[in-house]
Design a protein around this motif. Structure first.
Motif, PDB file in Angstrom:
ATOM      1  N   LEU A 134      41.362 -50.373 -12.279  1.00 17.65           N
ATOM      2  CA  LEU A 134      39.926 -50.891 -12.392  1.00 17.65           C
ATOM      3  C   LEU A 134      39.635 -52.280 -12.818  1.00 17.65           C
ATOM      4  O   LEU A 134      38.905 -52.805 -12.357  1.00 17.65           O
ATOM      5  CB  LEU A 134      39.162 -49.740 -13.036  1.00 17.65           C
ATOM      6  CG  LEU A 134      38.648 -48.540 -12.482  1.00 17.65           C
ATOM      7  CD1 LEU A 134      38.096 -47.777 -13.186  1.00 17.65           C
ATOM      8  CD2 LEU A 134      38.060 -48.895 -11.196  1.00 17.65           C
ATOM      9  N   GLU A 147      25.207 -47.398  -5.014  1.00 17.87           N
ATOM     10  CA  GLU A 147      25.526 -45.631  -4.545  1.00 17.87           C
ATOM     11  C   GLU A 147      26.649 -45.770  -3.975  1.00 17.87           C
ATOM     12  O   GLU A 147      27.480 -44.644  -4.193  1.00 17.87           O
ATOM     13  CB  GLU A 147      24.603 -45.292  -3.376  1.00 17.87           C
ATOM     14  CG  GLU A 147      23.095 -45.069  -4.084  1.00 17.87           C
ATOM     15  CD  GLU A 147      21.904 -44.423  -2.910  1.00 17.87           C
ATOM     16  OE1 GLU A 147      21.317 -43.408  -3.410  1.00 17.87           O
ATOM     17  OE2 GLU A 147      22.417 -44.729  -1.710  1.00 17.87           O
ATOM     18  N   GLN A 148      27.330 -46.960  -3.273  1.00 19.55           N
ATOM     19  CA  GLN A 148      28.401 -46.917  -2.831  1.00 19.55           C
ATOM     20  C   GLN A 148      29.476 -46.769  -3.849  1.00 19.55           C
ATOM     21  O   GLN A 148      30.687 -46.154  -3.815  1.00 19.55           O
ATOM     22  CB  GLN A 148      28.660 -48.002  -1.775  1.00 19.55           C
ATOM     23  CG  GLN A 148      30.037 -48.126  -1.196  1.00 19.55           C
ATOM     24  CD  GLN A 148      30.056 -47.116   0.000  1.00 19.55           C
ATOM     25  OE1 GLN A 148      29.142 -46.402   0.361  1.00 19.55           O
ATOM     26  NE2 GLN A 148      31.101 -46.817   0.516  1.00 19.55           N
ATOM     27  N   ILE A 149      29.221 -47.436  -4.788  1.00 19.09           N
ATOM     28  CA  ILE A 149      30.307 -47.553  -5.944  1.00 19.09           C
ATOM     29  C   ILE A 149      30.255 -46.405  -6.688  1.00 19.09           C
ATOM     30  O   ILE A 149      31.495 -45.670  -6.930  1.00 19.09           O
ATOM     31  CB  ILE A 149      29.629 -48.851  -6.932  1.00 19.09           C
ATOM     32  CG1 ILE A 149      29.851 -50.069  -6.279  1.00 19.09           C
ATOM     33  CG2 ILE A 149      30.439 -48.628  -8.361  1.00 19.09           C
ATOM     34  CD1 ILE A 149      29.046 -51.110  -7.387  1.00 19.09           C
ATOM     35  N   PHE A 150      29.183 -45.511  -6.776  1.00 20.46           N
ATOM     36  CA  PHE A 150      29.087 -44.381  -7.576  1.00 20.46           C
ATOM     37  C   PHE A 150      29.755 -43.079  -6.772  1.00 20.46           C
ATOM     38  O   PHE A 150      30.465 -42.471  -7.274  1.00 20.46           O
ATOM     39  CB  PHE A 150      27.593 -43.780  -7.785  1.00 20.46           C
ATOM     40  CG  PHE A 150      27.738 -42.653  -8.503  1.00 20.46           C
ATOM     41  CD1 PHE A 150      27.699 -42.465 -10.050  1.00 20.46           C
ATOM     42  CD2 PHE A 150      27.578 -41.440  -7.924  1.00 20.46           C
ATOM     43  CE1 PHE A 150      27.687 -41.394 -10.697  1.00 20.46           C
ATOM     44  CE2 PHE A 150      27.583 -40.251  -8.694  1.00 20.46           C
ATOM     45  CZ  PHE A 150      27.536 -40.422 -10.150  1.00 20.46           C
ATOM     46  N   LEU A 151      29.710 -43.434  -5.518  1.00 15.85           N
ATOM     47  CA  LEU A 151      30.408 -42.379  -4.434  1.00 15.85           C
ATOM     48  C   LEU A 151      31.900 -42.791  -4.693  1.00 15.85           C
ATOM     49  O   LEU A 151      32.649 -41.770  -4.607  1.00 15.85           O
ATOM     50  CB  LEU A 151      29.707 -42.497  -3.178  1.00 15.85           C
ATOM     51  CG  LEU A 151      30.294 -41.596  -1.920  1.00 15.85           C
ATOM     52  CD1 LEU A 151      29.610 -40.307  -2.072  1.00 15.85           C
ATOM     53  CD2 LEU A 151      30.394 -42.364  -0.708  1.00 15.85           C
ATOM     54  N   THR A 152      32.191 -43.930  -4.850  1.00 18.66           N
ATOM     55  CA  THR A 152      33.562 -44.122  -4.829  1.00 18.66           C
ATOM     56  C   THR A 152      34.345 -43.992  -5.722  1.00 18.66           C
ATOM     57  O   THR A 152      35.537 -43.450  -6.184  1.00 18.66           O
ATOM     58  CB  THR A 152      33.865 -45.656  -4.273  1.00 18.66           C
ATOM     59  OG1 THR A 152      32.969 -46.001  -3.054  1.00 18.66           O
ATOM     60  CG2 THR A 152      35.390 -46.042  -3.872  1.00 18.66           C
ATOM     61  N   TYR A 153      33.433 -44.235  -6.973  1.00 18.83           N
ATOM     62  CA  TYR A 153      34.021 -43.966  -8.355  1.00 18.83           C
ATOM     63  C   TYR A 153      33.011 -43.131  -9.065  1.00 18.83           C
ATOM     64  O   TYR A 153      32.426 -44.046  -9.874  1.00 18.83           O
ATOM     65  CB  TYR A 153      34.754 -45.172  -8.973  1.00 18.83           C
ATOM     66  CG  TYR A 153      35.355 -45.064 -10.007  1.00 18.83           C
ATOM     67  CD1 TYR A 153      37.053 -44.758  -9.981  1.00 18.83           C
ATOM     68  CD2 TYR A 153      34.974 -45.300 -11.283  1.00 18.83           C
ATOM     69  CE1 TYR A 153      37.727 -44.480 -11.155  1.00 18.83           C
ATOM     70  CE2 TYR A 153      35.810 -45.051 -12.629  1.00 18.83           C
ATOM     71  CZ  TYR A 153      37.048 -44.684 -12.313  1.00 18.83           C
ATOM     72  OH  TYR A 153      37.753 -44.296 -13.593  1.00 18.83           O
ATOM     73  N   PRO A 154      33.066 -41.990  -9.028  1.00 21.43           N
ATOM     74  CA  PRO A 154      31.851 -41.398  -9.806  1.00 21.43           C
ATOM     75  C   PRO A 154      31.861 -41.344 -11.346  1.00 21.43           C
ATOM     76  O   PRO A 154      30.947 -41.137 -11.952  1.00 21.43           O
ATOM     77  CB  PRO A 154      32.132 -39.861  -9.411  1.00 21.43           C
ATOM     78  CG  PRO A 154      33.125 -39.841  -8.345  1.00 21.43           C
ATOM     79  CD  PRO A 154      34.088 -40.932  -8.386  1.00 21.43           C
ATOM     80  N   LEU A 195      33.725 -47.001 -15.604  1.00 20.88           N
ATOM     81  CA  LEU A 195      33.867 -48.433 -14.890  1.00 20.88           C
ATOM     82  C   LEU A 195      32.576 -49.353 -15.767  1.00 20.88           C
ATOM     83  O   LEU A 195      33.073 -50.419 -15.474  1.00 20.88           O
ATOM     84  CB  LEU A 195      33.099 -48.045 -13.637  1.00 20.88           C
ATOM     85  CG  LEU A 195      33.020 -49.189 -12.731  1.00 20.88           C
ATOM     86  CD1 LEU A 195      34.208 -49.715 -12.035  1.00 20.88           C
ATOM     87  CD2 LEU A 195      32.033 -49.045 -11.597  1.00 20.88           C
ATOM     88  N   ARG A 197      22.857 -39.167 -15.690  1.00 21.63           N
ATOM     89  CA  ARG A 197      22.160 -37.611 -15.029  1.00 21.63           C
ATOM     90  C   ARG A 197      21.049 -37.797 -14.663  1.00 21.63           C
ATOM     91  O   ARG A 197      20.528 -37.277 -13.613  1.00 21.63           O
ATOM     92  CB  ARG A 197      22.517 -36.694 -16.013  1.00 21.63           C
ATOM     93  CG  ARG A 197      22.505 -35.411 -15.775  1.00 21.63           C
ATOM     94  CD  ARG A 197      22.874 -34.298 -16.614  1.00 21.63           C
ATOM     95  NE  ARG A 197      22.386 -32.876 -16.026  1.00 21.63           N
ATOM     96  CZ  ARG A 197      23.197 -32.360 -15.195  1.00 21.63           C
ATOM     97  NH1 ARG A 197      24.341 -32.836 -14.635  1.00 21.63           N
ATOM     98  NH2 ARG A 197      22.864 -31.125 -14.432  1.00 21.63           N
ATOM     99  N   ARG A 229      20.511 -39.522 -11.484  1.00 25.55           N
ATOM    100  CA  ARG A 229      20.791 -38.468 -10.384  1.00 25.55           C
ATOM    101  C   ARG A 229      19.916 -37.499  -9.998  1.00 25.55           C
ATOM    102  O   ARG A 229      19.787 -37.141  -8.937  1.00 25.55           O
ATOM    103  CB  ARG A 229      22.173 -37.895 -10.388  1.00 25.55           C
ATOM    104  CG  ARG A 229      23.311 -39.103 -10.421  1.00 25.55           C
ATOM    105  CD  ARG A 229      24.811 -38.662 -10.799  1.00 25.55           C
ATOM    106  NE  ARG A 229      25.029 -37.568 -10.439  1.00 25.55           N
ATOM    107  CZ  ARG A 229      26.174 -36.597 -10.617  1.00 25.55           C
ATOM    108  NH1 ARG A 229      26.472 -36.573 -11.688  1.00 25.55           N
ATOM    109  NH2 ARG A 229      26.406 -35.735  -9.890  1.00 25.55           N
ATOM    110  N   LEU A 246      19.248 -43.626  -7.997  1.00 24.75           N
ATOM    111  CA  LEU A 246      20.465 -44.378  -7.781  1.00 24.75           C
ATOM    112  C   LEU A 246      20.485 -45.813  -6.827  1.00 24.75           C
ATOM    113  O   LEU A 246      20.968 -46.811  -7.129  1.00 24.75           O
ATOM    114  CB  LEU A 246      21.820 -43.698  -7.815  1.00 24.75           C
ATOM    115  CG  LEU A 246      22.554 -42.883  -8.672  1.00 24.75           C
ATOM    116  CD1 LEU A 246      23.967 -42.307  -8.429  1.00 24.75           C
ATOM    117  CD2 LEU A 246      22.961 -44.155  -9.815  1.00 24.75           C
TER     118      LEU A 246
END
Lengths: 268, 334
Positions: free
Chosen positions: A7, A92-99, A104, A257, A260, A265
């Motif tokens: 990371l 959102e893409q970042i969160f989906l890829t690395y929750p 991070l 939280r 979400r 997000l």
């Protein structure tokens, strides 16, 4: 640990690529910070008049300014990343890829600190060369300075996590961040040593103040924080920074939280 | 038709509801029920298309599956395991905001590198897969160009490539071909089918483009006002609706005489290619409706040119279901 290093590498590459692709932003930022310092320095000199008096306190003046630069980075940039990434749609893409977003953010803080350290070095040398005032940084105290810097900045980034979390929920919090940066400017220059009693304890419990005070002890007064009564203050600084990091992390998790839960997000 | 299948699901939604509350507590009366009690099992190795009008809840469901939105009640399970636990989540890839899911200042290759690292792939794996994906989407020559200088279609293909990186088990695509030219859209459709047929991936697709869903989806779910009102394979949906739609072509004058007599039936009118002819499609709810219409036509004996059973398009099916549902909600009958 291996994952954290991956990371870290990814964030370094991303930061470097984004910086070198638009270097003008970096140079303009650096130039503004330099000009702001010179404005403060020349303003102070015209007010004080006595060059000897100003020179005597110039070390502390420079240290406070440099530490304030880290505050700008920690509070401004962490929240700014979130705001701009939400605006772009990439959050959102970042969160989906690395929750595990907190991890991070901690890695990003570390990368941001390393990048800021490079910029600060350039800024510091420019300031010292212009003012002719060279800070007493050498092999004798560099370890103490680095330890104090890392511990102080840890607390500042912990505080920055609160703003990053708020940016997840409210998005446009840039104005609040700017006001906080000025509040920290005041804290960086606050003559904490002259305070007494509970007021001193209260001010020391804020992020930045105790760290700046101890760095001045090492650089200006040539003292040591690894031995003697100052070592207790170092312990206090560690506790202070860890506490801010923990509080910042908890606030960030709660905000994540909440974001979400509200489906915020990707909203801007 | 709504319900579940017996097949082993790639994922399952159970009693899923989502209510969005305004951030200010005193505005809670403005809460929006985006998803209302959705139960769904999506089998492994298929393209499942969620269709619905704007605001039906498609994107909310996709984001709940992705973990980006938490449900108010209900749960998501992947291969039988709780989706809330990060460890039990399968590899997910998604295109949610199209080209907005990328760093525009970075090149396609740099985007693939960054997201590959976030996914935990090795550098060798990132390099190999990135080259394959860029070639698959005809982007090799643009690998190092800044993403913001690419055309919209190319940006969209980069977004799909990023989602495919790391070979995700489940791919979530929200309007993946919106605004694309025919060629790019066809390429993406073709790649999606290959992923399902060759690699046994599961794809969830939301779209307003019926022809896209008809071309690539194995199963269709139709949403209206947050509820799943129909769910079946495309062939079953077509078979079901084919039994009920009959098209009649007859001279305009004949139709004007017949019109009042058939007012009890649900029908839509249109002009046939020959301007003097009318094309009337009867939407019959059941076999009894068919017999009743046949009897009426036999009694009136209009001079019709043709009568035939209609094979409905997915768009016809969608419109009928959503219309039927909204009429029912309004208290009307159809």
């Amino acid at each position: 640990m291996k994952r954290a290093l991956k990371l870290f590498r990814a964030e370094v590459v991303r930061s470097v690529l984004l910086t070198i692709r638009y270097p003008i932003e970096l140079f303009v930022g650096l130039f503004i910070m330099y000009m702001l310092f010179m404005g403060l320095f020349l303003g102070a000199r015209s007010l004080v008049g006595d060059t000897q008096v100003l020179n005597a306190s110039l070390d502390g003046f420079i240290i406070s300014y440099i530490m304030w630069f880290f505050v700008i980075s920690a509070i401004g940039r962490l929240a700014f990343h979130i705001e701009s990434e939400a605006q772009m749609g990439v959050l959102e893409q970042i969160f989906l890829t690395y929750p595990r977003m907190l991890s991070l953010m901690l890695v990003r803080s570390a990368v941001d600190f390393c990048m800021s350290l490079l910029v600060v070095t350039v800024l510091l040398f420019s300031i010292m060369a212009t003012t002719g005032k060279w800070l007493a940084i050498g092999t004798g105290n560099i370890l103490q300075i680095l330890v104090l810097l890392v511990v102080t900045v840890t607390g500042i980034y912990g505080f920055g996590l609160i703003f990053a979390g708020l940016a997840l929920v409210f998005k446009r919090i840039g104005q609040v961040g700017s006001i906080m940066q000025f509040a920290f400017f005041f804290l960086a220059y606050l003559p904490v040593e002259q305070l007494t009693g509970w007021l001193k304890v209260a001010v020391y419990s804020l992020p930045l103040t105790l760290g700046v005070s101890l760095i001045k002890t090492v650089v200006v007064e040539h003292g040591s924080v690894f031995s003697g009564p100052e070592s207790w203050l170092l312990l206090g600084l560690v506790i202070n920074s860890v506490a801010y990091l923990l509080v910042g992390s908890v606030v960030f998790l709660i905000c994540e939280r909440k974001s979400r839960m509200d489906g915020r997000l990707g909203q801007y | 038709m709504a319900g579940t299948t017996n097949q082993q699901g790639a994922f399952r939604l159970e009693g899923l509801t989502k209510t969005f509350y305004p951030i200010l507590p005193w505005h809670r009366s403005r809460a929006v029920d985006a998803v209302q009690g959705v139960d769904l099992v999506v089998p492994r190795g298929c393209v499942f298309s969620l269709l619905g009008p704007n605001g039906a809840g498609k994107t909310t469901i996709i984001k709940i599956i992705a973990g980006l939105i938490l449900p108010t009640t209900g749960r998501v399970t992947f291969y039988g395991k709780d989706g809330d636990k990060l460890r039990s989540r399968p590899r997910l890839g998604a295109v949610l905001e199209g080209s907005r899911n990328l760093y525009w200042r970075l090149s396609p290759m740099e985007n693939l590198y960054y997201f590959g690292e976030l996914k935990g792939l090795s550098l060798a794996q990132i390099k190999r897969e990135s080259e394959e994906l860029l070639e698959m989407f005809d982007l090799t020559h643009k690998a190092r160009a800044s993403t913001q200088t690419l055309s919209r279609g190319m940006q969209q293909k980069v977004a799909v490539a990023v989602a495919l990186l790391g070979k995700p088990d489940i791919l979530l695509l929200d309007e993946p071909t919106l605004g694309l030219d025919v060629e790019s859209s066809r390429l993406i459709q073709q790649r999606l089918r290959e992923l399902v047929e060759r690699d046994d991936r599961t794809i969830i697709l939301t779209t307003h483009q019926m022809e896209l869903a008809a071309r690539v989806a194995d199963r269709i779910g139709i949403l209206s006002e947050g509820k799943l009102i129909a769910e079946d394979s495309l062939s079953n949906l077509v078979a079901f609706f084919r039994q009920q739609d009959y098209e009649l072509e007859l001279p305009r004058l004949e139709w004007e005489q017949l019109r009042a007599d058939v007012s009890a039936f649900r029908f839509t009118e249109g002009q046939s290619a020959a301007n003097e002819e009318m094309r009337v499609t009867f939407h019959l709810d059941n076999r009894e409706g068919y017999y009743a219409l046949s009897e009426l036509l036999l009694a009136r004996r209009p001079e019709f040119t043709t009568i035939r059973q209609v094979t409905p398009s997915l768009e016809d099916i969608f419109l009928q279901i959503t219309q039927h549902y909204s009429d029912g909600e309004d208290g009307g009958g159809a």
